[in-house]
Structures are given as structure tokens and as C-alpha cells.
Design a protein around this motif. Structure first.
Motif, PDB file in Angstrom:
ATOM      1  N   TYR A  22       0.825  -1.208   0.000  1.00 45.82           N
ATOM      2  CA  TYR A  22       0.000   0.000   0.000  1.00 45.82           C
ATOM      3  C   TYR A  22       0.866   1.267   0.000  1.00 45.82           C
ATOM      4  O   TYR A  22       0.376   2.341  -0.331  1.00 45.82           O
ATOM      5  CB  TYR A  22      -0.914   0.020   1.236  1.00 45.82           C
ATOM      6  CG  TYR A  22      -2.127  -0.884   1.097  1.00 45.82           C
ATOM      7  CD1 TYR A  22      -1.980  -2.226   0.799  1.00 45.82           C
ATOM      8  CD2 TYR A  22      -3.413  -0.379   1.257  1.00 45.82           C
ATOM      9  CE1 TYR A  22      -3.086  -3.054   0.667  1.00 45.82           C
ATOM     10  CE2 TYR A  22      -4.526  -1.200   1.129  1.00 45.82           C
ATOM     11  CZ  TYR A  22      -4.348  -2.534   0.833  1.00 45.82           C
ATOM     12  OH  TYR A  22      -5.441  -3.342   0.686  1.00 45.82           O
ATOM     13  N   HIS A  23       2.102   1.121   0.420  1.00 47.03           N
ATOM     14  CA  HIS A  23       3.008   2.275   0.513  1.00 47.03           C
ATOM     15  C   HIS A  23       4.399   1.847   0.084  1.00 47.03           C
ATOM     16  O   HIS A  23       4.694   0.658   0.051  1.00 47.03           O
ATOM     17  CB  HIS A  23       3.081   2.794   1.967  1.00 47.03           C
ATOM     18  CG  HIS A  23       1.751   3.147   2.529  1.00 47.03           C
ATOM     19  ND1 HIS A  23       0.972   2.231   3.174  1.00 47.03           N
ATOM     20  CD2 HIS A  23       1.056   4.307   2.508  1.00 47.03           C
ATOM     21  CE1 HIS A  23      -0.165   2.810   3.532  1.00 47.03           C
ATOM     22  NE2 HIS A  23      -0.141   4.066   3.136  1.00 47.03           N
ATOM     23  N   CYS A  52      -8.686   6.830  -2.723  1.00 52.75           N
ATOM     24  CA  CYS A  52      -8.079   5.545  -2.331  1.00 52.75           C
ATOM     25  C   CYS A  52      -7.484   5.683  -0.932  1.00 52.75           C
ATOM     26  O   CYS A  52      -6.268   5.771  -0.734  1.00 52.75           O
ATOM     27  CB  CYS A  52      -7.089   5.032  -3.360  1.00 52.75           C
ATOM     28  SG  CYS A  52      -7.940   4.488  -4.856  1.00 52.75           S
ATOM     29  N   PHE A  53      -8.383   5.668   0.037  1.00 52.43           N
ATOM     30  CA  PHE A  53      -8.108   6.033   1.424  1.00 52.43           C
ATOM     31  C   PHE A  53      -7.212   5.022   2.148  1.00 52.43           C
ATOM     32  O   PHE A  53      -6.354   5.412   2.934  1.00 52.43           O
ATOM     33  CB  PHE A  53      -9.457   6.144   2.151  1.00 52.43           C
ATOM     34  CG  PHE A  53      -9.391   6.707   3.526  1.00 52.43           C
ATOM     35  CD1 PHE A  53      -9.419   8.078   3.740  1.00 52.43           C
ATOM     36  CD2 PHE A  53      -9.327   5.871   4.643  1.00 52.43           C
ATOM     37  CE1 PHE A  53      -9.376   8.611   5.019  1.00 52.43           C
ATOM     38  CE2 PHE A  53      -9.283   6.386   5.930  1.00 52.43           C
ATOM     39  CZ  PHE A  53      -9.309   7.760   6.117  1.00 52.43           C
ATOM     40  N   GLY A  54      -7.439   3.724   1.902  1.00 49.89           N
ATOM     41  CA  GLY A  54      -6.610   2.694   2.537  1.00 49.89           C
ATOM     42  C   GLY A  54      -6.565   2.828   4.041  1.00 49.89           C
ATOM     43  O   GLY A  54      -7.596   2.901   4.715  1.00 49.89           O
ATOM     44  N   LEU A  55      -5.358   2.871   4.588  1.00 49.73           N
ATOM     45  CA  LEU A  55      -5.186   3.013   6.041  1.00 49.73           C
ATOM     46  C   LEU A  55      -5.309   4.474   6.480  1.00 49.73           C
ATOM     47  O   LEU A  55      -5.208   4.774   7.661  1.00 49.73           O
ATOM     48  CB  LEU A  55      -3.826   2.449   6.467  1.00 49.73           C
ATOM     49  CG  LEU A  55      -3.668   0.930   6.295  1.00 49.73           C
ATOM     50  CD1 LEU A  55      -2.201   0.522   6.487  1.00 49.73           C
ATOM     51  CD2 LEU A  55      -4.556   0.166   7.271  1.00 49.73           C
ATOM     52  N   TYR A  57      -3.381   7.200   5.937  1.00 49.55           N
ATOM     53  CA  TYR A  57      -2.211   7.995   6.359  1.00 49.55           C
ATOM     54  C   TYR A  57      -2.239   9.420   5.804  1.00 49.55           C
ATOM     55  O   TYR A  57      -1.860  10.365   6.499  1.00 49.55           O
ATOM     56  CB  TYR A  57      -0.906   7.342   5.880  1.00 49.55           C
ATOM     57  CG  TYR A  57      -0.403   6.216   6.744  1.00 49.55           C
ATOM     58  CD1 TYR A  57       0.174   6.472   7.993  1.00 49.55           C
ATOM     59  CD2 TYR A  57      -0.466   4.901   6.315  1.00 49.55           C
ATOM     60  CE1 TYR A  57       0.659   5.436   8.780  1.00 49.55           C
ATOM     61  CE2 TYR A  57       0.020   3.859   7.099  1.00 49.55           C
ATOM     62  CZ  TYR A  57       0.576   4.135   8.324  1.00 49.55           C
ATOM     63  OH  TYR A  57       1.048   3.116   9.103  1.00 49.55           O
ATOM     64  N   ASN A  58      -2.659   9.576   4.547  1.00 53.91           N
ATOM     65  CA  ASN A  58      -2.618  10.921   3.953  1.00 53.91           C
ATOM     66  C   ASN A  58      -3.550  11.866   4.717  1.00 53.91           C
ATOM     67  O   ASN A  58      -3.193  13.013   4.999  1.00 53.91           O
ATOM     68  CB  ASN A  58      -2.998  10.861   2.471  1.00 53.91           C
ATOM     69  CG  ASN A  58      -2.055   9.971   1.676  1.00 53.91           C
ATOM     70  OD1 ASN A  58      -0.903   9.805   2.050  1.00 53.91           O
ATOM     71  ND2 ASN A  58      -2.559   9.388   0.599  1.00 53.91           N
ATOM     72  N   GLU A  75     -12.981   4.624  -0.851  1.00 47.09           N
ATOM     73  CA  GLU A  75     -12.322   3.327  -0.649  1.00 47.09           C
ATOM     74  C   GLU A  75     -13.338   2.221  -0.917  1.00 47.09           C
ATOM     75  O   GLU A  75     -14.491   2.339  -0.526  1.00 47.09           O
ATOM     76  CB  GLU A  75     -11.794   3.243   0.803  1.00 47.09           C
ATOM     77  CG  GLU A  75     -11.219   1.917   1.203  1.00 47.09           C
ATOM     78  CD  GLU A  75     -10.041   1.445   0.334  1.00 47.09           C
ATOM     79  OE1 GLU A  75      -9.072   2.199   0.155  1.00 47.09           O
ATOM     80  OE2 GLU A  75     -10.122   0.316  -0.192  1.00 47.09           O
ATOM     81  N   ASN A  76     -12.897   1.149  -1.590  1.00 42.89           N
ATOM     82  CA  ASN A  76     -13.856   0.078  -1.887  1.00 42.89           C
ATOM     83  C   ASN A  76     -13.704  -1.159  -1.009  1.00 42.89           C
ATOM     84  O   ASN A  76     -14.467  -2.107  -1.151  1.00 42.89           O
ATOM     85  CB  ASN A  76     -13.790  -0.333  -3.373  1.00 42.89           C
ATOM     86  CG  ASN A  76     -12.470  -0.989  -3.738  1.00 42.89           C
ATOM     87  OD1 ASN A  76     -11.560  -1.040  -2.924  1.00 42.89           O
ATOM     88  ND2 ASN A  76     -12.364  -1.466  -4.964  1.00 42.89           N
ATOM     89  N   GLY A 122     -17.084   2.069  -1.717  1.00 42.42           N
ATOM     90  CA  GLY A 122     -17.561   1.637  -3.037  1.00 42.42           C
ATOM     91  C   GLY A 122     -16.490   1.961  -4.057  1.00 42.42           C
ATOM     92  O   GLY A 122     -15.430   2.500  -3.715  1.00 42.42           O
ATOM     93  N   ASP A 123     -16.768   1.662  -5.300  1.00 43.13           N
ATOM     94  CA  ASP A 123     -15.806   1.926  -6.365  1.00 43.13           C
ATOM     95  C   ASP A 123     -15.612   3.442  -6.517  1.00 43.13           C
ATOM     96  O   ASP A 123     -16.568   4.174  -6.819  1.00 43.13           O
ATOM     97  CB  ASP A 123     -16.346   1.316  -7.669  1.00 43.13           C
ATOM     98  CG  ASP A 123     -15.352   1.437  -8.813  1.00 43.13           C
ATOM     99  OD1 ASP A 123     -14.321   2.133  -8.663  1.00 43.13           O
ATOM    100  OD2 ASP A 123     -15.610   0.833  -9.868  1.00 43.13           O
ATOM    101  N   ALA A 124     -14.391   3.881  -6.329  1.00 43.00           N
ATOM    102  CA  ALA A 124     -14.104   5.323  -6.387  1.00 43.00           C
ATOM    103  C   ALA A 124     -14.505   5.912  -7.742  1.00 43.00           C
ATOM    104  O   ALA A 124     -14.897   7.080  -7.820  1.00 43.00           O
ATOM    105  CB  ALA A 124     -12.621   5.563  -6.140  1.00 43.00           C
ATOM    106  N   ASP A 142      -4.194   8.260  -4.781  1.00 43.19           N
ATOM    107  CA  ASP A 142      -3.329   7.194  -4.275  1.00 43.19           C
ATOM    108  C   ASP A 142      -3.813   5.765  -4.573  1.00 43.19           C
ATOM    109  O   ASP A 142      -3.840   4.917  -3.679  1.00 43.19           O
ATOM    110  CB  ASP A 142      -3.194   7.385  -2.747  1.00 43.19           C
ATOM    111  CG  ASP A 142      -1.865   6.917  -2.206  1.00 43.19           C
ATOM    112  OD1 ASP A 142      -0.974   6.584  -3.006  1.00 43.19           O
ATOM    113  OD2 ASP A 142      -1.722   6.869  -0.968  1.00 43.19           O
ATOM    114  N   GLN A 149      -3.045  -1.081 -11.978  1.00 43.17           N
ATOM    115  CA  GLN A 149      -4.443  -0.614 -11.955  1.00 43.17           C
ATOM    116  C   GLN A 149      -4.633   0.537 -12.950  1.00 43.17           C
ATOM    117  O   GLN A 149      -5.031   1.648 -12.565  1.00 43.17           O
ATOM    118  CB  GLN A 149      -4.765  -0.118 -10.522  1.00 43.17           C
ATOM    119  CG  GLN A 149      -6.022  -0.691  -9.977  1.00 43.17           C
ATOM    120  CD  GLN A 149      -6.487  -0.074  -8.671  1.00 43.17           C
ATOM    121  OE1 GLN A 149      -5.787   0.694  -8.007  1.00 43.17           O
ATOM    122  NE2 GLN A 149      -7.707  -0.420  -8.312  1.00 43.17           N
ATOM    123  N   MET A 152      -7.497   3.310 -13.147  1.00 37.41           N
ATOM    124  CA  MET A 152      -7.628   4.412 -12.190  1.00 37.41           C
ATOM    125  C   MET A 152      -6.909   5.677 -12.670  1.00 37.41           C
ATOM    126  O   MET A 152      -7.073   6.742 -12.086  1.00 37.41           O
ATOM    127  CB  MET A 152      -7.044   4.013 -10.825  1.00 37.41           C
ATOM    128  CG  MET A 152      -7.609   2.739 -10.230  1.00 37.41           C
ATOM    129  SD  MET A 152      -9.377   2.830  -9.926  1.00 37.41           S
ATOM    130  CE  MET A 152      -9.419   3.567  -8.303  1.00 37.41           C
TER     131      MET A 152
END
Ligand SMILES: C[S@@+](CC[C@H](N)C(=O)[O-])C[C@H]1O[C@@H](n2cnc3c(N)ncnc32)[C@H](O)[C@@H]1O
Length: 209
Positions: A22-23, A52-55, A57-58, A75-76, A122-124, A142, A149, A152
Motif C-alpha cells: 500500500y506504501h 483511495c483512502f486505505g489506512l 495515512y494521507n 475506498e472500496n 464503493g468503487d471510487a 493514491d 491498476q 484508475m
């Protein structure tokens, strides 16, 4: 979820489907700080899209030292949002991170500095259509890499992102791939080199003209 320690002591995850972390392994926190938040700057009250929020961090780094931010995260995968609860974070962001731990249950939180983080699960690429035009001051872009991918990073996606940004608003991303920059230009962005952090090539900053 199995966390992997990056070189700055912060943790990331490995995605099996895309066979990608992810990073950057040189530092998850450093990446959020240098390639996103410091690269394009954040001011109190800004409207921010965390694409694309993920964890998260941003967004976590953005809320540090800022108030009244209105952040929308796309985020999906709810499993990665659930993993935030278990994430061990460096001491310097423990305070900001506390509120984020409830995100999976609440999907919208407000921290002690009146920063609001709202998640759309959901799908960004679909969620983008529900966002208001000329609304965002900053976009942290991100997804997984353009090689893994590509859908995107298309001209159409950058056009949609451009439409929801205010004139003069800025987007940050870690990729400097040629086709990504060409698609940004075609969508009406001015494209600049971002910082060089953790590798030889620069990140990218795109400004809505
Ligand atoms: C490189 S990681 C993002 C890292 C993140 N910004 C962070 O700080 O942890 C990419 C993220 O995009 C999400 N993702 C991938 N495809 C997506 C899609 N079509 N819609 C929404 N999210 C997606 C993945 O689940 C993953 O969390």
C-alpha cells in the motif's frame, strides 16, 4: 490483516490481488507527509479528497496541525478500513490517529480540532460522480500503481477529478509515469514534478487551471 514495518517505523500492508504494498517500503508515513501533504500544502478549512483512502495515512497527516478540514475518503475495501483499528502508529501521530480508529463503524468522524472525515465505501470511479463540482481544494490521489491498476489513471478519471476541484486546486500523487502525466494534461491540469522521496524519480503535482 498482516502489517509490515516500513523503514521509517510506520506500517503498511501487502495487497494479494495487486501483488503490491500500500506504501513505499522506504516509509508509509514519510510518503504521506512528503509526497502528499507537504508537496501540495494544506490550510485550515480546506476540502480534501482522499482518493483511495486505505489506512488513511494521507488524511491523518493532513489533520495534524490543522483544523476544520472537510475530508472525503473514497475506498472500496471495508477490510482495510477495519484494519485501521489494529494499526500501530508512530508516537508523533497517535493523537490525530485516535479518532480514526472508529471509522469502520461510523464511516464519518469529527476529531477534537473539528476536522471531519467522511468515507464513501464503493468503487471510487463511481463515487466520483456523486461529488459536488468545483468543491475540493486538495486531492491525494493514491490508487495502486498505473501498471497494476491502469483504469484508475485514465484521462476520463482525471477529467472527473478535475471537474470536482476548485480552480487553482492541487492534486498529489506518487507516480510520474508518462501516460499518467499525458492524461492529466489532456484533462486540463498543469503538471509539475513533485518531490523525490524514497526512489530516483519524482512524484507528480497537478494543478487545475
Ligand atoms: C495504494 S493503496 C492506498 C494507500 C492509502 N492512501 C493509505 O494511506 O493507506 C490503494 C487503495 O485503493 C483501494 N482501491 C483500489 N481500487 C479501488 C477502487 N476502484 N475504488 C476505491 N478504492 C480502491 C485499495 O483497497 C487500497 O486501499
Amino acid at each position: 490483516m498482516r502489517f509490515i514495518k516500513t523503514q521509517d517505523g510506520s506500517h503498511t500492508v501487502f495487497n494479494q490481488k495487486y501483488q503490491e504494498h500500500y506504501h513505499t517500503i522506504s516509509g508509509a508515513l514519510e510518503e504521506a507527509l512528503e509526497k502528499h501533504v507537504n508537496a501540495i500544502g494544506v490550510e485550515d478549512g480546506f476540502h480534501i479528497l482522499d482518493f483511495c483512502f486505505g489506512l488513511g495515512y494521507n488524511s491523518i497527516i493532513a489533520t495534524k496541525k490543522h483544523k476544520k478540514l472537510q475530508i472525503v475518503g473514497l475506498e472500496n475495501d471495508i477490510e482495510i478500513i477495519k484494519a485501521i483499528k489494529e494499526l500501530e502508529v508512530p508516537r508523533e501521530i497517535e493523537k490525530e490517529f485516535a479518532a480514526f480508529r472508529d471509522l469502520a463503524e461510523k464511516l464519518e468522524i469529527t476529531d477534537d480540532d473539528n476536522n471531519t472525515i467522511k468515507l464513501i465505501i464503493g468503487d471510487a470511479l463511481v463515487s466520483l460522480d456523486s461529488l459536488p463540482k468545483e468543491y475540493f481544494d486538495r486531492v491525494f490521489f493514491d490508487p495502486f500503481s498505473p501498471g497494476k491498476q491502469p483504469e484508475m489513471w485514465s484521462r476520463k478519471v482525471f477529467q472527473k477529478v478535475n471537474n470536482i476541484m476548485k480552480p487553482g486546486a492541487k492534486l498529489s500523487t506518487y507516480s510520474c509515469a508518462k501516460f499518467v502525466r499525458q492524461n492529466m494534461l489532456a484533462a486540463g491540469f498543469k503538471v509539475l514534478d513533485g518531490p523525490i522521496v524514497g526512489r530516483k524519480s519524482p512524484a507528480t503535482i497537478a494543478i487545475k487551471m
